[in-house]
Structure formats: structure tokens, C-alpha cells
Design an enzyme around this catalytic site. Structure first.
Site, short mmCIF file in Angstrom:
data_model
loop_
_atom_site.label_atom_id
_atom_site.label_comp_id
_atom_site.label_asym_id
_atom_site.label_seq_id
_atom_site.Cartn_x
_atom_site.Cartn_y
_atom_site.Cartn_z
N HIS A 104 0.83 -1.41 -0.05
CA HIS A 104 0.03 -0.05 -0.21
C HIS A 104 1.11 1.22 -0.04
O HIS A 104 0.43 2.46 0.42
CB HIS A 104 -0.90 0.05 1.18
CG HIS A 104 -2.14 -1.10 1.13
ND1 HIS A 104 -2.86 -1.35 2.22
CD2 HIS A 104 -2.30 -1.66 0.03
CE1 HIS A 104 -3.75 -2.26 1.75
NE2 HIS A 104 -3.52 -2.59 0.32
N SER A 179 -7.08 -6.62 9.82
CA SER A 179 -8.35 -6.80 9.94
C SER A 179 -8.83 -7.84 8.75
O SER A 179 -9.95 -8.18 8.55
CB SER A 179 -9.33 -5.47 9.85
OG SER A 179 -8.97 -4.82 8.83
N1 APR Z 1 -1.67 -6.70 18.00
C1 APR Z 1 -1.80 -7.39 16.84
N2 APR Z 1 -3.08 -6.80 16.13
C2 APR Z 1 -3.67 -5.72 16.78
C3 APR Z 1 -3.07 -5.03 17.50
C4 APR Z 1 -1.95 -5.41 18.58
N3 APR Z 1 -1.60 -5.05 19.17
N4 APR Z 1 -4.02 -4.00 17.92
C5 APR Z 1 -4.99 -4.10 17.16
N5 APR Z 1 -4.80 -5.11 16.30
C6 APR Z 1 -5.42 -5.61 15.12
C7 APR Z 1 -6.98 -5.10 15.16
O1 APR Z 1 -7.80 -6.10 16.04
C8 APR Z 1 -7.48 -5.16 13.71
O2 APR Z 1 -7.99 -6.47 13.39
O3 APR Z 1 -5.07 -5.06 13.95
C9 APR Z 1 -6.04 -4.88 13.13
C10 APR Z 1 -5.86 -3.50 12.42
O4 APR Z 1 -6.97 -3.25 11.39
P1 APR Z 1 -6.91 -2.15 10.32
O5 APR Z 1 -7.07 -0.99 11.30
O6 APR Z 1 -8.20 -2.46 9.46
O7 APR Z 1 -5.58 -1.85 9.58
P2 APR Z 1 -5.36 -2.83 8.27
O8 APR Z 1 -5.75 -4.20 8.27
O9 APR Z 1 -3.87 -2.63 7.95
O10 APR Z 1 -5.83 -2.19 7.22
C11 APR Z 1 -5.72 -2.38 5.82
O11 APR Z 1 -6.89 -0.57 4.86
O12 APR Z 1 -7.33 1.69 5.43
C12 APR Z 1 -6.80 0.61 4.53
O13 APR Z 1 -4.77 0.94 3.01
C13 APR Z 1 -5.22 0.86 4.61
O14 APR Z 1 -3.47 -0.63 4.64
C14 APR Z 1 -4.72 -0.35 5.14
C15 APR Z 1 -5.75 -1.38 5.19
#
Ligand code: APR
Length: 237
Positions: A104, A179
């Protein structure tokens, strides 16, 4: 042994970097991640999108890799490790990971939204979060944007191809801190599972991957990753 890690914002959470879907407090509490990181958002109000990414760019200068990033880097002493990350931060690299594919994009590269030329000029200062900052202008008249992938945009070919290769040639895939709802990145673990490659998920919350994963651990990145290799025999049987 080849080990491929697919990481998301959750691996940087314990470094103090808010994830995309955590409820943000303060200035961006109302910001919709789909809106702020979209080509439409940039077209309609580039100054708001620029402010959001510029703040995250500066935020990264005050945070450090955590034990999750460091564990992934340490695995390189025992295996050929490839890191596929959805994160635009550089914490995997700063922890010492040598093969990192940013599907990304990156907060540390900037380009013109018209001529696509790389921007190496000064960035406006940003001592604290503000809602809108005018992005610099390119000589061609275009606006300077972060080199990140917005919703509706294609992923970088090179990073994507290396990521597909890394997942389909792995002996083990560890999916941490995502997520698992944003495709095509969220489809990578499915490629591994379809080939019978074991997939371990590390996430304190359940996700759409949790039922399909070989093992799904309700743990945090910094908590689970440092001891994970030692636990593989009991985890995978
Ligand atoms: N350790 C592991 N996982 C964690 C922790 C932690 N300490 N804290 C939170 N999480 C998890 C949450 O439960 C959630 O499932 O990390 C995940 C974060 O999810 P998102 O905020 O959706 O981030 P991400 O999956 O990287 O998003 C994917 O979406 O917005 C776009 O381009 C953006 O790259 C991003 C993509």
C-alpha cells in the site's frame, strides 16, 4: 525454511501508531479511513488528505519498532523471511527486516499527482495535528501527494508480484495485525491455504480470516511474535 509475514496496522499499534479502524480520538475521530485514503478524497479536498498523511509522516519520527517488529527481524537468523506489509510506516525496516514489500505504498516517498515525478523538496512543518494543510506544488503545476495506495488505485506491480511469490513459496505464513477486509491484500492468505501452506493469524480480535486460518491466536503482535517460532511444534502439531 521460508517464512512470509503479512502485516497490517495492528503490528504498529504497540508502537503508538493508531490503526486505521481504531476509533481515533481528537481531530480525526470523525475521519472515515475510506474517505481520507481515497482518490476521490484527494480530488475533493487535497489539503485535508495531505494534513492527515503529513501528520502520520511526522508521527513516525517519534515512534520506535516494538517487540513484534523486532521478532520478525530476528527470525531472519533462522529462516528466509519475506515481509508483505499493508503499512506505510518504516518500522519493519527500522527493526532490521531486509525483505519488506509495501503493497500500500510508503509515507516516506512523495510524488506529483500530475507528472508522477518523485518529490524530494521540503515538507511543510507540522508541530501538531491540523485539519488542513496545502500540499506543495510541483513545477508542472500538479500537487505533491504521498506515495501511498488509495482506495480505487492499483497496487505497485513490483511489490505485489514479490508478495504473491513470497506467499505461494512459503513454508509458513504469519498474518499479524490486519482486519483482513481490504482486498487484494486480504486474499494473500487464501492463496497459501489453497496450496496447503499453514497460515497462523495473530490478532486480539477475530477477523474474516480467523475461521480459515490453520491457527488463529487471540494475542497481540508484541506478545505473541517473540516466542512464536518456539511454539510452532505445539501450534502446528
Ligand atoms: N497486535 C496485533 N493486532 C492488533 C493489535 C496488536 N497490538 N492492535 C490491533 N490489532 C488488530 C485489530 O484487531 C485489527 O484487526 O489490527 C487490525 C488493524 O486493522 P485495520 O485498522 O483495518 O488495519 P489494516 O488491516 O492494516 O487495514 C488495511 O486498509 O485503510 C486501509 O490502506 C489501509 O493498509 C490499510 C488497509
Amino acid at each position: 525454511m521460508q517464512l512470509t509475514v503479512l502485516s497490517g496496522a495492528g503490528i504498529s499499534a504497540e508502537s503508538g501508531v493508531p490503526t486505521f479502524r481504531d476509533v481515533e480520538t481528537g481531530l480525526w475521530a470523525k475521519v472515515d479511513p475510506y474517505e481520507i485514503s481515497s482518490a476521490e478524497g484527494w480530488r475533493d479536498h487535497p489539503e485535508k488528505v495531505w494534513a492527515w498523511y503529513l501528520w502520520r509522516h511526522y508521527l513516525m519520527q517519534n515512534v520506535e519498532p516494538n517487540n513484534g517488529h523486532r521478532a520478525v527481524a530476528a527470525w531472519q537468523d533462522y529462516a528466509e523471511v519475506h515481509v508483505v506489509t499493508q503499512n506505510v510506516d518504516d518500522l519493519h525496516e527500522r527493526a532490521g527486516s531486509r525483505r519488506v514489500y509495501h503493497v500500500h505504498g510508503s509515507l516516506f516517498q512523495f510524488r506529483c499527482d500530475r507528472c508522477e515525478g518523485e518529490y524530494r523538496g521540503e515538507l511543510p512543518a507540522m508541530p501538531e495535528p491540523v485539519e488542513a494543510v496545502s500540499p506543495p506544488e510541483c513545477e508542472c503545476g500538479g500537487l505533491v501527494r504521498p506515495n501511498v495506495v488509495w482506495f480505487g488505485e492499483a497496487l505497485p506491480d513490483d511489490a505485489w508480484q514479490k508478495s504473491v511469490d513470497a506467499v505461494t513459496h512459503a513454508d509458513l505464513v504469519v498474518v499479524v495485525g490486519t482486519s483482513s477486509i481490504v482486498y487484494p491484500a486480504a486474499g494473500l492468505p487464501e492463496l497459501a491455504l489453497a496450496q496447503g501452506i499453514p497460515v497462523i493469524e495473530v490478532n486480539p480480535e477475530r477477523t474474516p480470516l480467523s475461521d480459515a486460518a490453520t491457527v488463529s491466536m487471540r494475542e497481540t503482535a508484541a506478545g505473541a511474535l517473540p516466542g512464536l517460532l518456539q511454539r510452532l511444534p505445539s501450534l502446528l502439531g
